[in-house]
Design a protein around this motif. Structure first.
Motif, PDB file in Angstrom:
ATOM      1  N   THR A  31      19.579 -30.044 117.453  1.00 57.96           N
ATOM      2  CA  THR A  31      19.212 -30.239 115.908  1.00 57.96           C
ATOM      3  C   THR A  31      18.452 -32.015 116.177  1.00 57.96           C
ATOM      4  O   THR A  31      18.590 -32.817 117.173  1.00 57.96           O
ATOM      5  N   ASN A  33      18.274 -33.664 113.596  1.00 62.66           N
ATOM      6  CA  ASN A  33      18.782 -34.577 112.871  1.00 62.66           C
ATOM      7  C   ASN A  33      20.319 -34.289 112.610  1.00 62.66           C
ATOM      8  O   ASN A  33      20.963 -34.280 112.246  1.00 62.66           O
ATOM      9  N   PRO A  34      21.176 -34.734 113.719  1.00 64.31           N
ATOM     10  CA  PRO A  34      22.641 -34.687 113.951  1.00 64.31           C
ATOM     11  C   PRO A  34      23.987 -35.179 113.430  1.00 64.31           C
ATOM     12  O   PRO A  34      24.231 -34.409 112.689  1.00 64.31           O
ATOM     13  N   GLN A  35      23.139 -36.171 112.589  1.00 63.98           N
ATOM     14  CA  GLN A  35      23.593 -37.246 111.995  1.00 63.98           C
ATOM     15  C   GLN A  35      23.365 -36.806 110.263  1.00 63.98           C
ATOM     16  O   GLN A  35      24.926 -37.456 109.349  1.00 63.98           O
ATOM     17  N   LYS A  36      22.669 -36.017 110.279  1.00 61.98           N
ATOM     18  CA  LYS A  36      23.195 -35.648 108.776  1.00 61.98           C
ATOM     19  C   LYS A  36      23.735 -34.700 108.338  1.00 61.98           C
ATOM     20  O   LYS A  36      24.322 -33.801 107.350  1.00 61.98           O
ATOM     21  N   HIS A  37      24.441 -33.456 109.506  1.00 67.21           N
ATOM     22  CA  HIS A  37      25.285 -32.629 108.656  1.00 67.21           C
ATOM     23  C   HIS A  37      26.943 -32.910 108.804  1.00 67.21           C
ATOM     24  O   HIS A  37      27.306 -33.428 109.399  1.00 67.21           O
ATOM     25  N   TYR A  39      30.916 -32.519 109.334  1.00 70.84           N
ATOM     26  CA  TYR A  39      31.809 -32.692 110.497  1.00 70.84           C
ATOM     27  C   TYR A  39      32.723 -31.371 110.009  1.00 70.84           C
ATOM     28  O   TYR A  39      32.640 -30.745 109.282  1.00 70.84           O
ATOM     29  N   SER A  44      29.611 -29.253 117.603  1.00 71.31           N
ATOM     30  CA  SER A  44      29.086 -30.213 117.944  1.00 71.31           C
ATOM     31  C   SER A  44      27.372 -30.473 117.177  1.00 71.31           C
ATOM     32  O   SER A  44      27.041 -29.261 117.833  1.00 71.31           O
ATOM     33  N   TYR A  45      26.878 -31.694 117.032  1.00 76.44           N
ATOM     34  CA  TYR A  45      25.393 -31.964 116.552  1.00 76.44           C
ATOM     35  C   TYR A  45      24.684 -32.323 117.284  1.00 76.44           C
ATOM     36  O   TYR A  45      25.506 -33.593 117.792  1.00 76.44           O
ATOM     37  N   GLU A  47      21.048 -33.705 119.469  1.00 77.05           N
ATOM     38  CA  GLU A  47      19.946 -33.852 119.103  1.00 77.05           C
ATOM     39  C   GLU A  47      19.112 -33.290 120.452  1.00 77.05           C
ATOM     40  O   GLU A  47      19.481 -33.680 121.221  1.00 77.05           O
ATOM     41  N   SER A  53      15.744 -37.821 123.821  1.00 79.33           N
ATOM     42  CA  SER A  53      16.505 -36.910 123.856  1.00 79.33           C
ATOM     43  C   SER A  53      17.078 -36.803 125.124  1.00 79.33           C
ATOM     44  O   SER A  53      16.034 -35.912 125.642  1.00 79.33           O
ATOM     45  N   GLU A  58      24.838 -34.040 127.598  1.00 82.07           N
ATOM     46  CA  GLU A  58      26.329 -33.996 126.819  1.00 82.07           C
ATOM     47  C   GLU A  58      26.203 -32.437 127.277  1.00 82.07           C
ATOM     48  O   GLU A  58      27.850 -32.111 126.093  1.00 82.07           O
TER      49      GLU A  58
END
Length: 303
Positions: A31, A33-37, A39, A44-45, A47, A53, A58
């Motif tokens: 994604t 924007n991993p921070q907007k999803h 938990y 795992s999201y 970037e 990136s 990861e």
């Protein structure tokens, strides 16, 4: 197993994520924007598609890669700019997905890349199967053809590659069906154009289970049609829908009006193709909803 999914928060992707998560698998979603999803357990999201990136750092020991990313065909009138966006979004994401797989020490077992039955072009007479080698010549066919060609690069790094050619996916809240239902709810439902265009459809539950089937059948590669074995002409589709909803089917929408409103995008509703899921049938996939009436009754029994 460990799954890597692009487009994992979209219509199909979110259903796949929930399905595999409930089976105890680990899901990684690419994604911007991993921070907007929020938990989710075992999700795992990661970037991607940012100049800085490096998602491959990861990721290790990925078993299944699924690419569903791309600008929606229904995202707006098909201007030249929109058509370019539809095509480029698919090329960019597929190319980056292959780069990521190539960077992994251990390659995945299978790469499933989205496509569509639009690959075949349109016809009122021809039956299309995965053995149909020549694509159509309209915009959708050209997009699907070059998209699949880009995805085929995964074969060069030793990954089994599948192109899931999706038909019209039926779901109560997402996809094309809510738009089809609206005229019937307003008591003005009827055929679109002459009503003779084929509609090759599939229930969302069969989409998810067919993808699971593909993952577990190593003999499946290349194009796989994700459509039910009983396509319907638009006129008959509408009659079945009206019967299930208990609404009239009487007022046709003229082709000229739809072309005026939708422009080139009117091909989505005025043209069609009879597509048969030959590969799924050959590998003994059992459709949960093989007929349109069964599919619609399931969807609208949830009300």
């Amino acid at each position: 197993m460990r799954f890597l999914i692009a487009g994992g928060t979209g219509f199909i992707g979110s259903r796949l994520t929930d399905y595999f998560q409930k089976q105890g698998h680990e899901i990684f979603i690419l994604t911007r924007n991993p921070q907007k999803h929020p938990y989710k357990e075992r999700v795992s999201y990661i970037e991607w598609l940012d100049p800085h990136s490096q998602p491959e750092t990861e990721l290790e020991n990925i078993d299944v890669c699924i690419n569903l990313a791309g600008t929606s065909l229904n995202s707006g009138r098909w201007t030249d700019q929109r058509k370019q966006q539809i095509l480029e979004s698919r090329m960019i994401t597929t190319r980056e997905f292959i780069r990521i797989m190539n960077a992994l020490t251990e390659k995945p077992n299978v790469f499933i890349n989205a496509s569509a039955i639009g690959y075949y072009g349109t016809s009122k007479e021809t039956t299309f199967t995965e053995e149909t080698m020549v694509s159509g010549h309209d915009f959708l066919a050209e997009v699907c053809s070059v998209w699949e060609q880009e995805a085929r690069e995964a074969e060069d790094i030793g990954v089994r590659t599948v192109f899931t050619r999706f038909g019209i996916i039926l779901d109560q809240n997402e996809g094309a069906l809510p738009q089809m239902v609206m005229p019937y709810k307003l008591m003005i439902g009827g055929p679109l154009g002459d009503g003779q265009q084929w509609m090759s459809w599939i229930h969302i539950d069969d989409v998810i289970q067919a993808i699971d089937h593909i993952i577990n059948h190593d003999e499946l590669s290349g194009p796989v049609n994700l459509t039910a074995p009983t396509p319907q002409r638009n006129q008959d589709f509408g009659k079945t829908l009206s019967e299930v909803l208990g609404k009239p089917h009487w007022l046709p929408a003229p082709s000229i009006a739809l072309r005026t409103i939708l422009g080139e995008m009117s091909i989505l509703v005025l043209k069609g193709q009879y597509v048969y899921p030959e590969k799924l049938e050959a590998t003994d996939y059992q459709f949960k909803y093989p007929t349109l009436k069964e599919a619609l009754e399931n969807i609208y029994s949830k009300n």
